[in-house]
Scaffold this motif. Structure first.
Motif, PDB file in Angstrom:
ATOM      1  N   CYS A   5       0.843  -1.194   0.000  1.00 23.92           N
ATOM      2  CA  CYS A   5       0.000   0.000   0.000  1.00 23.92           C
ATOM      3  C   CYS A   5       0.882   1.249   0.000  1.00 23.92           C
ATOM      4  O   CYS A   5       1.781   1.376   0.829  1.00 23.92           O
ATOM      5  N   GLN A   6       0.603   2.164  -0.912  1.00 22.45           N
ATOM      6  CA  GLN A   6       1.390   3.386  -1.016  1.00 22.45           C
ATOM      7  C   GLN A   6       1.345   4.193   0.281  1.00 22.45           C
ATOM      8  O   GLN A   6       2.363   4.747   0.711  1.00 22.45           O
ATOM      9  N   ASP A   7       0.190   4.251   0.943  1.00 26.34           N
ATOM     10  CA  ASP A   7       0.067   5.030   2.175  1.00 26.34           C
ATOM     11  C   ASP A   7       0.906   4.442   3.309  1.00 26.34           C
ATOM     12  O   ASP A   7       1.293   5.162   4.222  1.00 26.34           O
ATOM     13  N   ASP A   8       1.181   3.142   3.247  1.00 26.87           N
ATOM     14  CA  ASP A   8       1.976   2.495   4.295  1.00 26.87           C
ATOM     15  C   ASP A   8       3.475   2.722   4.124  1.00 26.87           C
ATOM     16  O   ASP A   8       4.202   2.834   5.100  1.00 26.87           O
ATOM     17  N   VAL A   9       3.939   2.768   2.869  1.00 26.29           N
ATOM     18  CA  VAL A   9       5.384   2.836   2.626  1.00 26.29           C
ATOM     19  C   VAL A   9       5.869   4.207   2.176  1.00 26.29           C
ATOM     20  O   VAL A   9       7.064   4.478   2.195  1.00 26.29           O
ATOM     21  N   GLY A  10       4.962   5.080   1.730  1.00 29.89           N
ATOM     22  CA  GLY A  10       5.355   6.398   1.221  1.00 29.89           C
ATOM     23  C   GLY A  10       5.597   6.350  -0.278  1.00 29.89           C
ATOM     24  O   GLY A  10       5.882   5.300  -0.844  1.00 29.89           O
ATOM     25  N   GLN A  11       5.477   7.490  -0.930  1.00 31.66           N
ATOM     26  CA  GLN A  11       5.542   7.534  -2.387  1.00 31.66           C
ATOM     27  C   GLN A  11       6.903   7.113  -2.942  1.00 31.66           C
ATOM     28  O   GLN A  11       6.964   6.383  -3.923  1.00 31.66           O
ATOM     29  N   CYS A  12       7.997   7.537  -2.341  1.00 32.54           N
ATOM     30  CA  CYS A  12       9.330   7.194  -2.877  1.00 32.54           C
ATOM     31  C   CYS A  12       9.560   5.686  -2.849  1.00 32.54           C
ATOM     32  O   CYS A  12       9.999   5.107  -3.848  1.00 32.54           O
ATOM     33  N   ASP A  13       9.278   5.043  -1.721  1.00 32.00           N
ATOM     34  CA  ASP A  13       9.447   3.597  -1.634  1.00 32.00           C
ATOM     35  C   ASP A  13       8.456   2.873  -2.539  1.00 32.00           C
ATOM     36  O   ASP A  13       8.768   1.822  -3.102  1.00 32.00           O
ATOM     37  N   PHE A  14       7.257   3.430  -2.699  1.00 37.34           N
ATOM     38  CA  PHE A  14       6.259   2.824  -3.572  1.00 37.34           C
ATOM     39  C   PHE A  14       6.737   2.851  -5.024  1.00 37.34           C
ATOM     40  O   PHE A  14       6.573   1.884  -5.757  1.00 37.34           O
ATOM     41  N   ILE A  15       7.351   3.956  -5.434  1.00 36.65           N
ATOM     42  CA  ILE A  15       7.905   4.032  -6.788  1.00 36.65           C
ATOM     43  C   ILE A  15       8.990   2.974  -6.967  1.00 36.65           C
ATOM     44  O   ILE A  15       9.075   2.336  -8.019  1.00 36.65           O
ATOM     45  N   ASP A  16       9.807   2.752  -5.942  1.00 40.63           N
ATOM     46  CA  ASP A  16      10.815   1.682  -6.009  1.00 40.63           C
ATOM     47  C   ASP A  16      10.151   0.329  -6.238  1.00 40.63           C
ATOM     48  O   ASP A  16      10.640  -0.496  -7.024  1.00 40.63           O
ATOM     49  N   VAL A  17       9.032   0.076  -5.555  1.00 39.12           N
ATOM     50  CA  VAL A  17       8.290  -1.180  -5.740  1.00 39.12           C
ATOM     51  C   VAL A  17       7.783  -1.283  -7.181  1.00 39.12           C
ATOM     52  O   VAL A  17       7.909  -2.331  -7.820  1.00 39.12           O
ATOM     53  N   LEU A  18       7.233  -0.197  -7.701  1.00 44.11           N
ATOM     54  CA  LEU A  18       6.738  -0.205  -9.076  1.00 44.11           C
ATOM     55  C   LEU A  18       7.875  -0.476 -10.060  1.00 44.11           C
ATOM     56  O   LEU A  18       7.716  -1.246 -11.018  1.00 44.11           O
ATOM     57  N   GLU A  19       9.022   0.148  -9.834  1.00 44.36           N
ATOM     58  CA  GLU A  19      10.166  -0.079 -10.724  1.00 44.36           C
ATOM     59  C   GLU A  19      10.640  -1.528 -10.664  1.00 44.36           C
ATOM     60  O   GLU A  19      11.077  -2.089 -11.673  1.00 44.36           O
ATOM     61  N   GLU A  20      10.550  -2.139  -9.491  1.00 52.02           N
ATOM     62  CA  GLU A  20      10.906  -3.557  -9.370  1.00 52.02           C
ATOM     63  C   GLU A  20       9.951  -4.436 -10.171  1.00 52.02           C
ATOM     64  O   GLU A  20      10.367  -5.408 -10.803  1.00 52.02           O
ATOM     65  N   THR A  21       8.662  -4.071 -10.194  1.00 50.50           N
ATOM     66  CA  THR A  21       7.714  -4.875 -10.978  1.00 50.50           C
ATOM     67  C   THR A  21       8.001  -4.765 -12.475  1.00 50.50           C
ATOM     68  O   THR A  21       7.742  -5.706 -13.218  1.00 50.50           O
ATOM     69  N   VAL A  22       8.544  -3.628 -12.903  1.00 47.49           N
ATOM     70  CA  VAL A  22       8.945  -3.485 -14.306  1.00 47.49           C
ATOM     71  C   VAL A  22      10.024  -4.520 -14.633  1.00 47.49           C
ATOM     72  O   VAL A  22       9.967  -5.202 -15.665  1.00 47.49           O
ATOM     73  N   LEU A  23      11.000  -4.664 -13.750  1.00 44.48           N
ATOM     74  CA  LEU A  23      12.103  -5.605 -13.981  1.00 44.48           C
ATOM     75  C   LEU A  23      11.638  -7.062 -13.972  1.00 44.48           C
ATOM     76  O   LEU A  23      12.182  -7.893 -14.688  1.00 44.48           O
ATOM     77  N   ARG A  24      10.638  -7.374 -13.159  1.00 40.08           N
ATOM     78  CA  ARG A  24      10.150  -8.753 -13.046  1.00 40.08           C
ATOM     79  C   ARG A  24       9.319  -9.204 -14.237  1.00 40.08           C
ATOM     80  O   ARG A  24       9.156 -10.390 -14.474  1.00 40.08           O
ATOM     81  N   ARG A  25       8.744  -8.258 -14.960  1.00 42.81           N
ATOM     82  CA  ARG A  25       7.971  -8.562 -16.171  1.00 42.81           C
ATOM     83  C   ARG A  25       6.839  -9.564 -15.917  1.00 42.81           C
ATOM     84  O   ARG A  25       6.586 -10.436 -16.732  1.00 42.81           O
ATOM     85  N   ARG A  26       6.186  -9.418 -14.807  1.00 39.56           N
ATOM     86  CA  ARG A  26       5.045 -10.270 -14.458  1.00 39.56           C
ATOM     87  C   ARG A  26       3.820  -9.391 -14.224  1.00 39.56           C
ATOM     88  O   ARG A  26       3.949  -8.249 -13.794  1.00 39.56           O
ATOM     89  N   PRO A  27       2.626  -9.922 -14.478  1.00 38.30           N
ATOM     90  CA  PRO A  27       1.410  -9.141 -14.212  1.00 38.30           C
ATOM     91  C   PRO A  27       1.274  -8.802 -12.733  1.00 38.30           C
ATOM     92  O   PRO A  27       1.660  -9.592 -11.869  1.00 38.30           O
ATOM     93  N   VAL A  28       0.743  -7.622 -12.477  1.00 40.26           N
ATOM     94  CA  VAL A  28       0.461  -7.194 -11.113  1.00 40.26           C
ATOM     95  C   VAL A  28      -1.001  -6.750 -11.033  1.00 40.26           C
ATOM     96  O   VAL A  28      -1.577  -6.293 -12.014  1.00 40.26           O
ATOM     97  N   ALA A  29      -1.576  -6.919  -9.846  1.00 40.51           N
ATOM     98  CA  ALA A  29      -2.916  -6.403  -9.581  1.00 40.51           C
ATOM     99  C   ALA A  29      -2.739  -4.986  -9.045  1.00 40.51           C
ATOM    100  O   ALA A  29      -1.965  -4.770  -8.125  1.00 40.51           O
ATOM    101  N   VAL A  30      -3.444  -4.056  -9.643  1.00 41.10           N
ATOM    102  CA  VAL A  30      -3.326  -2.639  -9.280  1.00 41.10           C
ATOM    103  C   VAL A  30      -4.670  -2.164  -8.737  1.00 41.10           C
ATOM    104  O   VAL A  30      -5.701  -2.310  -9.401  1.00 41.10           O
ATOM    105  N   GLN A  31      -4.652  -1.611  -7.547  1.00 43.61           N
ATOM    106  CA  GLN A  31      -5.854  -1.041  -6.937  1.00 43.61           C
ATOM    107  C   GLN A  31      -5.714   0.475  -6.949  1.00 43.61           C
ATOM    108  O   GLN A  31      -4.768   1.018  -6.362  1.00 43.61           O
ATOM    109  N   LEU A  32      -6.613   1.148  -7.641  1.00 46.96           N
ATOM    110  CA  LEU A  32      -6.592   2.603  -7.681  1.00 46.96           C
ATOM    111  C   LEU A  32      -7.352   3.168  -6.486  1.00 46.96           C
ATOM    112  O   LEU A  32      -8.239   2.517  -5.929  1.00 46.96           O
ATOM    113  N   ARG A  33      -7.024   4.384  -6.105  1.00 49.06           N
ATOM    114  CA  ARG A  33      -7.695   5.030  -4.972  1.00 49.06           C
ATOM    115  C   ARG A  33      -9.195   5.186  -5.219  1.00 49.06           C
ATOM    116  O   ARG A  33      -9.993   5.149  -4.285  1.00 49.06           O
TER     117      ARG A  33
END
Length: 79
Positions: A5-33
């Motif tokens: 959850c972005q609110d739990d980790v903060g925006q900078c760390d959340f962006i790091d998570v998103l960038e990691e998913t780019v490298l993994r090349r696997r589908p992710v479930a995305v929940q919008l606000r």
């Protein structure tokens, strides 16, 4: 990856998570606000005019601030 959850980790760390998913090349479930949930593959995270955007394979790009959470998708197909 468990649900991040972005609110739990903060925006900078959340962006790091998103960038990691780019490298993994696997589908992710995305929940919008706003409540929308979709499954797609992250292609990139970019910054334009000071706003960070998540770029997906098939879903339109989304401002990172509008994403509430992401998690690994167990679904093999990208929708």
């Amino acid at each position: 990856m468990s649900r991040i959850c972005q609110d739990d980790v903060g925006q900078c760390d959340f962006i790091d998570v998103l960038e990691e998913t780019v490298l993994r090349r696997r589908p992710v479930a995305v929940q919008l606000r706003a409540g929308e949930l979709f499954i797609d593959q992250m292609m990139d995270v970019v910054t334009e005019a000071g706003t960070d955007f998540a770029i997906f394979r098939t879903h339109p790009r989304v401002p990172v601030r509008e994403i509430a959470a992401v998690s690994r998708s167990e679904v093999g197909a990208v929708s």
